[in-house]
Motif scaffolding. Structure first.
Motif, PDB file in Angstrom:
ATOM      1  N   TRP A 158      16.448  -1.074  -3.994  1.00  0.00           N
ATOM      2  CA  TRP A 158      15.077  -1.583  -4.084  1.00  0.00           C
ATOM      3  C   TRP A 158      14.127  -0.936  -3.081  1.00  0.00           C
ATOM      4  N   ALA A 159      14.655  -0.205  -2.118  1.00  0.00           N
ATOM      5  CA  ALA A 159      13.805   0.327  -1.051  1.00  0.00           C
ATOM      6  C   ALA A 159      12.787   1.341  -1.560  1.00  0.00           C
ATOM      7  N   GLY A 160      13.196   2.238  -2.425  1.00  0.00           N
ATOM      8  CA  GLY A 160      12.281   3.254  -2.944  1.00  0.00           C
ATOM      9  C   GLY A 160      11.128   2.661  -3.738  1.00  0.00           C
ATOM     10  N   PRO A 161      11.423   1.829  -4.761  1.00  0.00           N
ATOM     11  CA  PRO A 161      10.326   1.225  -5.512  1.00  0.00           C
ATOM     12  C   PRO A 161       9.428   0.335  -4.655  1.00  0.00           C
ATOM     13  N   ALA A 162      10.012  -0.407  -3.713  1.00  0.00           N
ATOM     14  CA  ALA A 162       9.197  -1.281  -2.865  1.00  0.00           C
ATOM     15  C   ALA A 162       8.267  -0.463  -1.976  1.00  0.00           C
ATOM     16  N   LEU A 163       8.792   0.587  -1.375  1.00  0.00           N
ATOM     17  CA  LEU A 163       7.969   1.428  -0.514  1.00  0.00           C
ATOM     18  C   LEU A 163       6.861   2.110  -1.322  1.00  0.00           C
ATOM     19  N   LEU A 164       7.200   2.625  -2.497  1.00  0.00           N
ATOM     20  CA  LEU A 164       6.189   3.255  -3.341  1.00  0.00           C
ATOM     21  C   LEU A 164       5.121   2.246  -3.757  1.00  0.00           C
ATOM     22  N   GLY A 165       5.529   1.037  -4.126  1.00  0.00           N
ATOM     23  CA  GLY A 165       4.569   0.006  -4.519  1.00  0.00           C
ATOM     24  C   GLY A 165       3.640  -0.387  -3.385  1.00  0.00           C
ATOM     25  N   ILE A 166       4.175  -0.498  -2.186  1.00  0.00           N
ATOM     26  CA  ILE A 166       3.347  -0.865  -1.026  1.00  0.00           C
ATOM     27  C   ILE A 166       2.328   0.231  -0.728  1.00  0.00           C
ATOM     28  N   VAL A 167       2.783   1.471  -0.691  1.00  0.00           N
ATOM     29  CA  VAL A 167       1.872   2.584  -0.395  1.00  0.00           C
ATOM     30  C   VAL A 167       0.818   2.711  -1.486  1.00  0.00           C
ATOM     31  N   TYR A 168       1.234   2.629  -2.744  1.00  0.00           N
ATOM     32  CA  TYR A 168       0.293   2.760  -3.856  1.00  0.00           C
ATOM     33  C   TYR A 168      -0.725   1.621  -3.853  1.00  0.00           C
ATOM     34  N   GLY A 169      -0.266   0.399  -3.603  1.00  0.00           N
ATOM     35  CA  GLY A 169      -1.166  -0.745  -3.568  1.00  0.00           C
ATOM     36  C   GLY A 169      -2.187  -0.652  -2.448  1.00  0.00           C
ATOM     37  N   ILE A 170      -1.741  -0.240  -1.258  1.00  0.00           N
ATOM     38  CA  ILE A 170      -2.672  -0.076  -0.133  1.00  0.00           C
ATOM     39  C   ILE A 170      -3.668   1.033  -0.434  1.00  0.00           C
ATOM     40  N   TRP A 171      -3.179   2.109  -1.025  1.00  0.00           N
ATOM     41  CA  TRP A 171      -4.051   3.228  -1.357  1.00  0.00           C
ATOM     42  C   TRP A 171      -5.098   2.821  -2.398  1.00  0.00           C
ATOM     43  N   ALA A 172      -4.667   2.125  -3.447  1.00  0.00           N
ATOM     44  CA  ALA A 172      -5.599   1.687  -4.492  1.00  0.00           C
ATOM     45  C   ALA A 172      -6.624   0.706  -3.939  1.00  0.00           C
ATOM     46  N   ALA A 173      -6.178  -0.230  -3.125  1.00  0.00           N
ATOM     47  CA  ALA A 173      -7.112  -1.196  -2.542  1.00  0.00           C
ATOM     48  C   ALA A 173      -8.082  -0.506  -1.584  1.00  0.00           C
ATOM     49  N   GLY A 174      -7.598   0.480  -0.846  1.00  0.00           N
ATOM     50  CA  GLY A 174      -8.468   1.207   0.066  1.00  0.00           C
ATOM     51  C   GLY A 174      -9.533   2.010  -0.656  1.00  0.00           C
ATOM     52  N   PHE A 179      10.854   1.490 -10.887  1.00  0.00           N
ATOM     53  CA  PHE A 179      12.213   0.939 -10.899  1.00  0.00           C
ATOM     54  C   PHE A 179      12.834   1.054 -12.291  1.00  0.00           C
ATOM     55  N   ALA A 180      12.071   0.692 -13.326  1.00  0.00           N
ATOM     56  CA  ALA A 180      12.584   0.771 -14.693  1.00  0.00           C
ATOM     57  C   ALA A 180      12.873   2.213 -15.092  1.00  0.00           C
ATOM     58  N   LEU A 181      12.016   3.105 -14.689  1.00  0.00           N
ATOM     59  CA  LEU A 181      12.212   4.510 -15.020  1.00  0.00           C
ATOM     60  C   LEU A 181      13.429   5.080 -14.303  1.00  0.00           C
ATOM     61  N   ARG A 182      13.632   4.699 -13.066  1.00  0.00           N
ATOM     62  CA  ARG A 182      14.820   5.167 -12.338  1.00  0.00           C
ATOM     63  C   ARG A 182      16.108   4.658 -12.978  1.00  0.00           C
ATOM     64  N   ARG A 183      16.060   3.440 -13.511  1.00  0.00           N
ATOM     65  CA  ARG A 183      17.268   2.863 -14.110  1.00  0.00           C
ATOM     66  C   ARG A 183      17.564   3.397 -15.487  1.00  0.00           C
ATOM     67  N   THR A 184      16.549   3.809 -16.231  1.00  0.00           N
ATOM     68  CA  THR A 184      16.774   4.210 -17.622  1.00  0.00           C
ATOM     69  C   THR A 184      16.598   5.694 -17.894  1.00  0.00           C
ATOM     70  N   ALA A 185      15.994   6.449 -17.005  1.00  0.00           N
ATOM     71  CA  ALA A 185      15.696   7.850 -17.287  1.00  0.00           C
ATOM     72  C   ALA A 185      16.962   8.695 -17.457  1.00  0.00           C
ATOM     73  N   HIS A 186      18.030   8.357 -16.782  1.00  0.00           N
ATOM     74  CA  HIS A 186      19.240   9.171 -16.865  1.00  0.00           C
ATOM     75  C   HIS A 186      19.881   9.134 -18.245  1.00  0.00           C
ATOM     76  N   THR A 187      19.531   8.158 -19.072  1.00  0.00           N
ATOM     77  CA  THR A 187      20.098   8.072 -20.418  1.00  0.00           C
ATOM     78  C   THR A 187      19.356   8.955 -21.418  1.00  0.00           C
ATOM     79  N   LEU A 188      18.203   9.471 -21.038  1.00  0.00           N
ATOM     80  CA  LEU A 188      17.393  10.293 -21.926  1.00  0.00           C
ATOM     81  C   LEU A 188      17.814  11.755 -21.843  1.00  0.00           C
ATOM     82  N   PRO A 189      17.565  12.509 -22.927  1.00  0.00           N
ATOM     83  CA  PRO A 189      17.780  13.957 -22.817  1.00  0.00           C
ATOM     84  C   PRO A 189      16.779  14.564 -21.831  1.00  0.00           C
ATOM     85  N   ARG A 190      17.099  15.756 -21.354  1.00  0.00           N
ATOM     86  CA  ARG A 190      16.304  16.330 -20.254  1.00  0.00           C
ATOM     87  C   ARG A 190      14.828  16.479 -20.586  1.00  0.00           C
TER      88      ARG A 190
END
Length: 131
Positions: free
Chosen positions: A24-40, A68-79
């Motif tokens: 969960w660390a990657g999605p949480a960190l990305l969400g926090i940075v993106y949210g602060i950036w958008a609000a700023g 998070f959803a993309l990280r969990r499901t992207a590996h099942t897709l063709p390249r």
């Protein structure tokens, strides 16, 4: 056990709480940075308001959930589809932030397409060479 100079030491696999927090660390960190950036960007040097904070929280949660959803499901897709899914994610996320800067719609679309094109080239190359 005999010494084998060519063998590398192994570490135990991460289990339990450490693996879950790393998941969960990657999605949480990305969400926090993106949210602060958008609000700023939306605040534009004005006062911090409840609506502005709520906007940042909602934007961050949405980006984190999609990532998070993309990280969990992207590996099942063709390249090709995997590269396109990351392309769409990056292009939409960047285009949304860029549109908050009061740029014209045409400029926002062009900039997000340029970013998406770069992401597609890099991700497709990576997936093509590592499969």
């Amino acid at each position: 056990m005999a010494y084998a100079p060519h063998a590398s030491p192994t570490q135990p696999a991460a289990t339990g709480h450490r693996a879950a927090s790393a998941h969960w660390a990657g999605p949480a960190l990305l969400g926090i940075v993106y949210g602060i950036w958008a609000a700023g960007i939306r605040r534009d040097a004005g006062p911090i308001t409840t609506g502005n904070v709520l906007f940042g929280v909602v934007a961050g949660v949405i980006v984190a959930a999609v990532y998070f959803a993309l990280r969990r499901t992207a590996h099942t897709l063709p390249r090709e589809l995997r590269a396109l899914s990351w392309t769409a994610f990056a292009g939409i996320a960047f285009g949304f932030l860029y549109s908050l800067t009061d740029a014209s719609v045409l400029r926002s679309v062009i900039m997000s397409l340029l970013v998406a094109g770069g992401v597609f080239v890099v991700t497709f190359y990576r997936y093509y060479t590592t499969e």
